[in-house]
Scaffold this motif. Sequence first.
Motif, short mmCIF file in Angstrom:
data_model
loop_
_atom_site.label_atom_id
_atom_site.label_comp_id
_atom_site.label_asym_id
_atom_site.label_seq_id
_atom_site.Cartn_x
_atom_site.Cartn_y
_atom_site.Cartn_z
N THR A 1 -4.41 7.09 0.20
CA THR A 1 -5.69 7.21 0.88
C THR A 1 -6.51 5.93 0.73
O THR A 1 -7.73 5.95 0.86
N LEU A 2 -5.82 4.81 0.48
CA LEU A 2 -6.51 3.56 0.17
C LEU A 2 -6.68 2.66 1.39
O LEU A 2 -7.54 1.79 1.41
N GLY A 3 -5.85 2.84 2.39
CA GLY A 3 -5.89 2.00 3.57
C GLY A 3 -5.13 0.70 3.35
O GLY A 3 -4.86 0.29 2.22
N ILE A 4 -4.74 0.07 4.47
CA ILE A 4 -3.99 -1.19 4.42
C ILE A 4 -4.97 -2.35 4.59
O ILE A 4 -5.74 -2.38 5.54
N ASP A 5 -4.92 -3.27 3.66
CA ASP A 5 -5.78 -4.45 3.70
C ASP A 5 -5.10 -5.57 4.48
O ASP A 5 -5.70 -6.21 5.33
N GLY B 1 -6.02 -1.17 0.19
CA GLY B 1 -7.47 -1.36 0.22
C GLY B 1 -8.09 -1.76 -1.11
O GLY B 1 -9.23 -2.23 -1.15
N THR B 2 -7.36 -1.58 -2.21
CA THR B 2 -7.88 -2.00 -3.52
C THR B 2 -7.43 -3.42 -3.86
O THR B 2 -7.75 -3.93 -4.92
N GLY B 3 -6.61 -4.04 -2.98
CA GLY B 3 -6.15 -5.41 -3.22
C GLY B 3 -4.80 -5.47 -3.93
O GLY B 3 -4.30 -6.54 -4.26
N GLU B 4 -4.19 -4.30 -4.15
CA GLU B 4 -2.90 -4.22 -4.85
C GLU B 4 -1.76 -4.41 -3.84
O GLU B 4 -1.69 -3.70 -2.84
N THR B 5 -0.86 -5.37 -4.13
CA THR B 5 0.29 -5.61 -3.26
C THR B 5 1.48 -4.79 -3.75
O THR B 5 1.69 -4.67 -4.96
N LYS C 1 13.83 8.92 -6.15
CA LYS C 1 13.69 9.83 -7.28
C LYS C 1 13.25 9.03 -8.51
O LYS C 1 13.85 8.00 -8.78
N PRO C 2 12.24 9.44 -9.28
CA PRO C 2 11.55 10.74 -9.23
C PRO C 2 10.22 10.75 -8.48
O PRO C 2 9.69 11.81 -8.19
N ASP C 3 9.65 9.58 -8.10
CA ASP C 3 8.29 9.68 -7.53
C ASP C 3 8.03 8.68 -6.40
O ASP C 3 6.91 8.23 -6.22
N GLY C 4 9.08 8.35 -5.65
CA GLY C 4 8.88 7.51 -4.46
C GLY C 4 9.46 6.12 -4.58
O GLY C 4 9.39 5.50 -5.64
N ALA C 5 10.03 5.64 -3.48
CA ALA C 5 10.70 4.33 -3.46
C ALA C 5 9.70 3.19 -3.57
O ALA C 5 8.52 3.33 -3.25
N GLU C 6 10.20 2.06 -4.08
CA GLU C 6 9.42 0.82 -4.11
C GLU C 6 10.32 -0.33 -3.68
O GLU C 6 11.54 -0.21 -3.71
N GLY C 7 9.69 -1.44 -3.34
CA GLY C 7 10.44 -2.64 -2.97
C GLY C 7 10.04 -3.15 -1.60
O GLY C 7 9.45 -2.41 -0.81
N TRP C 8 10.34 -4.41 -1.35
CA TRP C 8 10.00 -5.04 -0.07
C TRP C 8 11.14 -4.84 0.91
O TRP C 8 12.27 -5.27 0.65
#
Length: 171
Positions: free
Chosen positions: A87-91, A140-144, A153-160
Motif C-alpha cells: 500500500t506504499l505506491g511506486i516512486d 513510496g517510502t524510498g525503499e528499492t 515460499k514462505p512469504d513472497g518472491a524477491e529479486g530483479w
Amino acid sequence: MNREVLPANHGFPARLVVPGLYGYVSATKWLTEIELTTWDAFDGYWIPRGWAKEGPIKTQSRIDRPKNGNHIGLGSYTFGGVAWAPTLGIDRVEVQIDEGPWLEAELTVPLSENSWVQWAFEAEVVESGPHTMRVRATDGTGETQPAERVSPKPDGAEGWHTIRFVATEDA
Ligand SMILES: Nc1nc2c(c(=O)[nH]1)N[C@H]1C(S)=C(S)[C@@H](COP(=O)(O)O)O[C@H]1N2
Ligand SMILES: [Mo]
C-alpha cells in the motif's frame, strides 16, 4: 462485483480482499462459516503448510515487452512492463540494459497506491546481437526492491526481473 451480485466462480456469497496482503492470507472466498478468534489462536490454511503467517505484498516490477528470448529490430524501441507496491505506491522504476547505467522509466498515473503502475522506457537499440535487461522498482517510502532472488515460499518472491532479448536488423 461490477455492480452485480457476486458470481459463484468469483467467490459467492462473500469475497474478502485486503489490499497489501498476498491472496493466501487475505483473499477468502466461498465463505461457509465465520469463527470469532484471535490472531495468536488461529492459523490459516497455508500456515501449517510452511507459508508465513503474515504476507505483506513486496515491492516488485516486471518486464513485459519484449518477452524473454524475443527478437526485436534495431532502432527505436519502447520497453514496457508493470510495477506494484501496495500500500506504499511506486516512486520510480529503473531499467538497466547490459552493463549500462540504471535509467528511470516513465510511469503512468496509478489509480491508487494499491494499484499496479505501468512503466515505459524508450531506447535506441544500436547493437545487434544478444542483450540483457533488468528492472527494479522503488516504493513510496524510498525503499528499492532487493536484487537477490528469493523463492515465493514462505512469504513472497524477491529479486530483479531479468530478461534476454536479441536485436537483429530484420526482426
Ligand atoms: N475458499 C478459498 N479461498 C481462497 C483460496 C482457496 O483455495 N479457497 N485460495 C487463496 C489463494 S492462495 C489466492 S492467491 C487467492 C486467489 O484469488 P483469485 O481467485 O482472485 O486469483 O484466493 C485465496 N482464497
Ligand atoms: Mo495463492
